[in-house]
Design a protein around this motif. Structure first.
Motif, mmCIF file in Angstrom:
data_model
loop_
_atom_site.group_PDB
_atom_site.id
_atom_site.type_symbol
_atom_site.label_atom_id
_atom_site.label_comp_id
_atom_site.label_asym_id
_atom_site.label_seq_id
_atom_site.Cartn_x
_atom_site.Cartn_y
_atom_site.Cartn_z
ATOM 1 N N THR A 108 0.823 -1.218 0.000
ATOM 2 C CA THR A 108 0.000 0.000 0.000
ATOM 3 C C THR A 108 0.852 1.260 0.000
ATOM 4 O OG1 THR A 108 -0.182 0.248 2.417
ATOM 5 C CG2 THR A 108 -1.808 -1.167 1.337
ATOM 6 N N ARG A 109 2.098 1.167 0.477
ATOM 7 C CA ARG A 109 2.947 2.351 0.615
ATOM 8 C C ARG A 109 4.109 2.363 -0.371
ATOM 9 N NH1 ARG A 109 1.779 6.909 2.585
ATOM 10 N NH2 ARG A 109 3.867 7.382 3.339
ATOM 11 N N GLY A 110 4.760 1.217 -0.505
ATOM 12 C CA GLY A 110 5.981 1.150 -1.299
ATOM 13 C C GLY A 110 5.718 1.496 -2.751
ATOM 14 N N THR A 111 6.728 2.065 -3.401
ATOM 15 C CA THR A 111 6.548 2.501 -4.787
ATOM 16 C C THR A 111 7.443 1.690 -5.734
ATOM 17 O OG1 THR A 111 8.318 4.151 -4.700
ATOM 18 C CG2 THR A 111 6.106 4.882 -4.038
ATOM 19 N N PHE A 112 6.972 1.588 -6.970
ATOM 20 C CA PHE A 112 7.706 0.882 -8.025
ATOM 21 C C PHE A 112 9.064 1.544 -8.263
ATOM 22 C CE2 PHE A 112 8.798 0.208 -12.470
ATOM 23 C CZ PHE A 112 8.548 -1.144 -12.669
ATOM 24 N N VAL A 113 9.036 2.854 -8.482
ATOM 25 C CA VAL A 113 10.275 3.569 -8.819
ATOM 26 C C VAL A 113 11.232 3.582 -7.624
ATOM 27 C CG1 VAL A 113 11.237 5.818 -9.492
ATOM 28 C CG2 VAL A 113 9.199 4.936 -10.652
ATOM 29 N N ASN A 164 22.217 14.803 -7.135
ATOM 30 C CA ASN A 164 21.200 15.850 -7.289
ATOM 31 C C ASN A 164 20.140 15.476 -8.328
ATOM 32 O OD1 ASN A 164 22.801 16.039 -9.503
ATOM 33 N ND2 ASN A 164 23.518 18.130 -9.129
ATOM 34 N N GLU A 165 19.995 14.180 -8.546
ATOM 35 C CA GLU A 165 18.947 13.705 -9.457
ATOM 36 C C GLU A 165 17.900 12.926 -8.683
ATOM 37 O OE1 GLU A 165 20.744 12.823 -13.853
ATOM 38 O OE2 GLU A 165 21.331 11.425 -12.280
ATOM 39 N N VAL A 166 16.671 12.954 -9.216
ATOM 40 C CA VAL A 166 15.593 12.147 -8.653
ATOM 41 C C VAL A 166 14.954 11.366 -9.803
ATOM 42 C CG1 VAL A 166 13.974 14.100 -8.769
ATOM 43 C CG2 VAL A 166 13.487 12.198 -7.235
ATOM 44 N N ALA A 167 14.629 10.103 -9.531
ATOM 45 C CA ALA A 167 13.967 9.284 -10.547
ATOM 46 C C ALA A 167 12.495 9.660 -10.553
ATOM 47 C CB ALA A 167 14.141 7.800 -10.237
ATOM 48 N N VAL A 168 12.005 10.135 -11.689
ATOM 49 C CA VAL A 168 10.632 10.628 -11.735
ATOM 50 C C VAL A 168 9.681 9.672 -12.447
ATOM 51 C CG1 VAL A 168 11.153 13.076 -11.488
ATOM 52 C CG2 VAL A 168 11.166 12.044 -13.772
ATOM 53 N N GLU A 169 10.232 8.783 -13.274
ATOM 54 C CA GLU A 169 9.334 7.913 -14.045
ATOM 55 C C GLU A 169 10.086 6.669 -14.495
ATOM 56 O OE1 GLU A 169 6.132 9.355 -17.136
ATOM 57 O OE2 GLU A 169 7.929 8.861 -18.270
ATOM 58 N N ALA A 170 9.361 5.565 -14.590
ATOM 59 C CA ALA A 170 9.901 4.356 -15.218
ATOM 60 C C ALA A 170 9.104 4.095 -16.489
ATOM 61 C CB ALA A 170 9.791 3.164 -14.280
ATOM 62 N N ILE A 171 9.804 3.634 -17.516
ATOM 63 C CA ILE A 171 9.175 3.429 -18.826
ATOM 64 C C ILE A 171 9.407 1.996 -19.282
ATOM 65 C CG2 ILE A 171 9.263 4.066 -21.262
ATOM 66 C CD1 ILE A 171 10.135 6.785 -20.515
ATOM 67 N N VAL A 172 8.348 1.353 -19.748
ATOM 68 C CA VAL A 172 8.495 0.047 -20.382
ATOM 69 C C VAL A 172 8.072 0.201 -21.841
ATOM 70 C CG1 VAL A 172 7.819 -2.376 -20.371
ATOM 71 C CG2 VAL A 172 7.967 -1.119 -18.219
ATOM 72 N N PRO A 173 8.983 -0.117 -22.783
ATOM 73 C CA PRO A 173 8.647 0.078 -24.191
ATOM 74 C C PRO A 173 7.591 -0.923 -24.651
ATOM 75 C CG PRO A 173 10.747 -1.065 -23.982
ATOM 76 C CD PRO A 173 10.320 -0.699 -22.599
ATOM 77 N N PRO A 174 6.855 -0.583 -25.694
ATOM 78 C CA PRO A 174 5.854 -1.520 -26.203
ATOM 79 C C PRO A 174 6.535 -2.730 -26.842
ATOM 80 C CG PRO A 174 6.014 0.385 -27.656
ATOM 81 C CD PRO A 174 6.913 0.655 -26.496
ATOM 82 N N ALA A 175 5.859 -3.869 -26.783
ATOM 83 C CA ALA A 175 6.398 -5.075 -27.405
ATOM 84 C C ALA A 175 6.324 -4.941 -28.921
ATOM 85 C CB ALA A 175 5.603 -6.292 -26.951
ATOM 86 N N LYS A 176 7.302 -5.537 -29.594
ATOM 87 C CA LYS A 176 7.198 -5.646 -31.059
ATOM 88 C C LYS A 176 6.536 -6.984 -31.318
ATOM 89 C CE LYS A 176 11.360 -2.899 -31.816
ATOM 90 N NZ LYS A 176 11.754 -2.771 -30.382
ATOM 91 N N GLY A 177 5.275 -6.956 -31.715
ATOM 92 C CA GLY A 177 4.503 -8.189 -31.806
ATOM 93 C C GLY A 177 3.743 -8.391 -30.515
#
Lengths: 290, 177
Positions: A108-113, A164-177
């Protein structure tokens, strides 16, 4: 147990977070879900001078699929948001892992990023992201940059972010097929760290594998990138022969150590079994669908 | 106004950062000055004297300290008190009224869902969050929802029965209403 003293900031924008991180020269730590950081503060494994709580920043809770099929996960998307998500149909590796991360209360609390940033060698999400060829968006004083998941984890609990960086987003590319995949984890009880876990992600055209990704957790000093090992599947269809070859190659890439969770050879055996099981499940369900 | 950690000192030492927070606990706004490092579990147990929330493992593993924050279960030993500022927290003390047990508490009584009782408050709050989302859970769904809460006495059998008993009673109450 309680943490050592720290100063606390609760900024309401990413720019403010970066400014605080920048001013504190490595002495500030970002707090998202806190399900790893707070225990580490209590155990005094971590004692940062400042804690920068990002939970008050609006607009980071999202996860969404773009029209081109790209999945985007914001910095405050909780594990349970993914567990109960209705839009992960094309991301079987992620949806299968989502209910195996920690336990329901932590989810409920923990985040993916946050989990990616924590870079625990036994973390589930790093393995899924490396298998899927995902990326992390880091934002710093000079703007944004993309870091491949396989380059993001540098070692145990060490990620590629600058101070001095923060991770703001994770991206998963679309599958080919067509996107196929799975995640299996052996744990002694719910909430324990993985004895061994395996993430597999395939892109399939017809019945031919066009891209194969795999990563392992719990069987090395860092998340094991087994993408090269499983690439023996590329150009082939899934059958008992190709599955056996892939499972053996991935098991050889594991670097398990004997500890209280099991012997090195036992863990390697689990990896081989899990790869076989995930690939066989995919082959069987594809056969049924056809 | 209590300042914590007051087990360490009555008043904060010079230069110690203190935040004034207001947390709605079981329907009542409570305003307290806290150090940022204070954990929600300690705010509840020490500053507010709500000792129904139990501290078990203290390392985020056991779920005994589970409370609801804005309706979702959290391990109060793994949330900072300052993070509860402006939010609603429900503890086991918020379940019963002066005259009536909550159906979940009744269920634990009827089905003998506890032995030593240490894990019970956390179990009941995890159960409450489950039943709000899913009023008619299967046994498997109950087991899944409680899988972050450890019990070392019961073997879980009667805890699961208690939650299923409560689910049925709450459904019946909702039908009557």
């Amino acid at each position: 147990m309680y943490p050592s003293r720290f100063s606390y900031d609760a900024p309401t924008s990413v720019e403010e977070v970066i400014a605080i991180l920048d001013q504190n020269g490595g002495e500030a730590k970002v707090l998202a879900g806190g399900q790893s950081l707070i225990p580490m503060l209590k155990l005094r494994f971590a004692s940062p001078a400042r804690v920068v709580d990002i939970n008050g920043i609006p607009g980071l809770e999202y996860h969404r699929v773009d029209p081109d099929g790209t999945l985007r996960i914001g910095a405050l998307c909780r594990h349970e948001d993914l567990e109960f998500s209705k839009i992960l149909g094309n991301f079987p590796t992620l949806s299968q892992a989502s209910s195996l991360v920690a336990d329901p209360i932590v989810r409920t609390r923990g985040t993916f990023v946050g989990s990616l940033c924590h870079a625990d060698p036994q973390g589930d999400w790093s393995a899924t992201m490396i298998a899927l060829g995902g990326k992390i968006i880091a934002q710093g004083p000079n703007g944004r940059r993309e870091i491949k998941a396989r380059d993001f984890v540098l070692g145990p609990f060490v990620n590629a972010l600058a101070f001095n960086e923060v991770a703001v987003e994770a991206i998963v590319p679309p599958a080919k097929g067509k996107a196929l995949g799975g995640y299996l984890k052996l744990e002694r009880r719910v909430g324990d760290f993985a004895t061994a876990s395996v993430a597999v992600a395939l892109d399939v055209d017809g019945d031919i594998v066009t891209r194969a990704g795999c990563a392992l957790a719990g069987v090395g000093g860092r998340t094991i990138d087994a993408n090269d090992a499983i690439s023996v599947l590329v150009g082939k269809s899934l059958n008992s022969e190709s599955i056996k070859e892939a499972a053996e190659a991935v098991a050889a890439a594991a670097e398990p150590r004997t500890d209280h969770r099991g012997s090195s050879s036992y863990k390697r055996h689990i990896v081989e079994t899990f790869v076989t099981r995930i690939l066989s499940n995919i082959a069987n369900s594809e056969q049924k669908a056809a | 106004m209590t300042s914590l950690y007051d087990e360490v000192q009555a008043a904060p030492a010079a230069g110690v950062e203190v935040r004034r927070i207001t947390v709605n606990v079981n329907g009542t706004d409570r305003t307290v000055d806290v150090e940022p490092r204070l954990l929600l579990a300690h705010l509840l147990r020490q500053a507010l004297q709500l000792t129904g929330t139990h501290s078990g493992c203290d390392t985020s593993g056991c779920g005994a300290c589970t409370v609801l924050m804005d309706g979702r279960p959290v391990k109060s030993c793994t949330v900072l008190a300052v993070q509860a500022n402006g939010r609603e927290v429900e503890t086991v003390e918020g379940l019963a009224t002066a005259s009536e047990l909550h159906p979940i508490q009744e269920g634990f009584k009827e089905e003998h869902g506890l032995q030593c009782g240490f894990c019970t408050p956390g179990m009941m709050l995890s159960a409450k969050a489950l039943l709000e989302r899913n009023p008619d859970p299967t046994e498997d769904e109950v087991r899944w929802a409680l899988s972050g809460n450890l019990c070392r006495c019961t073997g879980y059998q009667n805890i699961v029965k208690s939650v299923l008993w409560a689910a049925k009673k709450m459904r019946e109450q909702n039908q009557e209403a």
